[in-house]
Design an enzyme around this catalytic site. Structure first.
Site, PDB file in Angstrom:
ATOM      1  N   PRO A  95       0.836  -1.199   0.000  1.00 51.04           N
ATOM      2  CA  PRO A  95       0.000   0.000   0.000  1.00 51.04           C
ATOM      3  C   PRO A  95       0.875   1.255   0.000  1.00 51.04           C
ATOM      4  CG  PRO A  95      -0.548  -1.428   1.878  1.00 51.04           C
ATOM      5  CD  PRO A  95       0.651  -2.026   1.208  1.00 51.04           C
ATOM      6  N   ALA A  98       2.073   4.464   3.304  1.00 53.86           N
ATOM      7  CA  ALA A  98       1.567   3.766   4.478  1.00 53.86           C
ATOM      8  C   ALA A  98       2.688   3.323   5.409  1.00 53.86           C
ATOM      9  CB  ALA A  98       0.746   2.559   4.031  1.00 53.86           C
ATOM     10  N   LEU A 100       5.334   1.596   4.612  1.00 53.36           N
ATOM     11  CA  LEU A 100       5.872   0.267   4.278  1.00 53.36           C
ATOM     12  C   LEU A 100       6.955   0.332   3.206  1.00 53.36           C
ATOM     13  CD1 LEU A 100       2.519  -1.747   4.336  1.00 53.36           C
ATOM     14  CD2 LEU A 100       4.354  -1.869   6.011  1.00 53.36           C
ATOM     15  N   GLY A 101       7.365   1.531   2.856  1.00 54.13           N
ATOM     16  CA  GLY A 101       8.489   1.684   1.930  1.00 54.13           C
ATOM     17  C   GLY A 101       8.131   1.416   0.476  1.00 54.13           C
ATOM     18  N   SER A 102       6.890   1.698   0.083  1.00 51.58           N
ATOM     19  CA  SER A 102       6.495   1.358  -1.295  1.00 51.58           C
ATOM     20  C   SER A 102       7.341   2.101  -2.327  1.00 51.58           C
ATOM     21  CB  SER A 102       5.009   1.609  -1.525  1.00 51.58           C
ATOM     22  OG  SER A 102       4.750   2.974  -1.629  1.00 51.58           O
ATOM     23  N   ALA A 104      10.495   3.241  -2.170  1.00 54.91           N
ATOM     24  CA  ALA A 104      11.847   2.690  -2.291  1.00 54.91           C
ATOM     25  C   ALA A 104      11.798   1.313  -2.943  1.00 54.91           C
ATOM     26  CB  ALA A 104      12.503   2.598  -0.912  1.00 54.91           C
ATOM     27  N   ASP A 146      14.988   3.097   4.600  1.00 60.68           N
ATOM     28  CA  ASP A 146      14.051   2.361   3.727  1.00 60.68           C
ATOM     29  C   ASP A 146      14.793   1.672   2.590  1.00 60.68           C
ATOM     30  OD1 ASP A 146      12.044   3.528   5.224  1.00 60.68           O
ATOM     31  OD2 ASP A 146      10.807   4.019   3.482  1.00 60.68           O
TER      32      ASP A 146
END
Ligand code: PMV
Length: 311
Positions: A95, A98, A100-102, A104, A146
């Protein structure tokens, strides 16, 4: 057709303080991934399937105000090669915005896919630097945690501008991750902490150094396999992040719900103000904690087990 993929990440301890030179610990989440699929074609093109973005090669040459174009541009420059005639399709389970490091993860998958399409090696250390440069362009003043945990796909004990170190996890950690459903830009949260730091250093500095000290206690507790202590330190870390104004009502509710349902500890993870929280649970308590989080408003939950070499 072939593909490469990169994981999501969660910060176990130390977010925000890590920007000020204190340590932090993060782990990859291997079950949530970005996949880049490479198909031979007549020209270079990137298709971001989640957003519907199509990036043609002329945009990449100019690296025009777009993180994917900029990543492709700098990767080709680093490899000193022209763009290969392939289509790279990016798809991510992570997601966005959020914690969660999307961003990177997507940049790292794209860099690896370009190197693979060119059949040219791209060392993790170089990819890490390339992704960090993109993070800096698009996310303000990132610490670099990240990109490091995502590129190396290993748990890392991280201090800004130092070589990342692995850390010992004596007993596997079962973590339930829950999304508030509220997207939040890390850049804004990091900027707000910076303002708090500048306006009121006597309030902010002890909180940041308290987080730093707690990370080292957590490192020791993880090495000893003392999960009760790890959970208690997560609770303490969350309390300190609240004092930095980084939590939100939704995050606090999820943290509280997880604790009431029997989690050993819980905290927000990442930039905060929204995004995800994590709860440390006994394996037998996963379902009860997950249901409590859903009942408290979590829009998504994921369970991950973090162990020494593999996550
Ligand atoms: O929100 P995320 O997953 O990008 O995590 C940010 C972590 C911070 O410590 C808040 C910022 C940083 O660059 O380390």
């Amino acid at each position: 057709m072939n593909s490469v993929s990169t994981p999501a990440k969660i910060i176990l301890f130390g977010e925000h303080a890590v920007v000020y030179g204190y340590p932090a610990m993060a782990v990859p989440v291997s079950a949530l991934r970005t996949t880049a699929t490479i198909t031979p074609g007549t020209h270079f093109e990137i298709i971001a399937e989640d957003t519907g973005e199509v990036i043609p090669s002329h945009q990449i040459q100019l690296a025009l105000d777009n993180a994917l174009a900029a990543m492709a541009h700098t990767t080709l420059k680093w490899l000193n090669r022209p763009a290969p005639p392939v289509t790279i399709r990016l798809r991510s389970d992570i997601p966005p915005a959020a914690g969660l490091g999307s961003g990177a993860s997507v940049s790292a998958a794209l860099g690896r896919a370009i190197a693979q399409a060119l059949n040219t090696p791209l060392e993790n250390s170089a990819l890490n630097q390339l992704v960090y440069n993109i993070e800096k362009m698009y996310h303000g003043t990132p610490s670099g945690i990240d990109n490091t945990v995502i590129v190396y796909e290993q748990p890392v004990y991280f201090i800004r501008d130092q070589q990342p170190e692995p850390f010992n996890i004596r007993s596997p950690l079962t973590l339930v991750i829950a999304n508030t459903g509220q997207q939040s830009l890390t850049k804004i949260a990091v900027g707000d902490v910076r303002r708090l730091y500048e306006d009121d250093p006597s309030y902010t500095k002890p909180i940041l150094s308290g987080i730093g000290a707690l990370v080292d206690h957590a490192k020791a507790a993880l090495a000893e396999g003392d999960l009760v202590r790890v959970g208690a330190l997560m609770d303490e870390n969350h309390a300190l992040l609240r004092r930095l104004t980084i939590s939100s009502d939704a995050l606090d509710q999820l943290v509280e719900a997880a604790r009431s349902a029997g989690a050993l500890g819980a905290k927000l993870s990442g930039g905060g103000r929204g995004g995800n929280m994590i709860a440390l649970v006994e394996p037998s308590a996963v379902e009860q904690v997950r249901s409590a989080l859903v009942a408290a408003g979590a829009t998504q939950t994921f369970t991950t087990v973090v162990s020494q070499m593999d996550t």
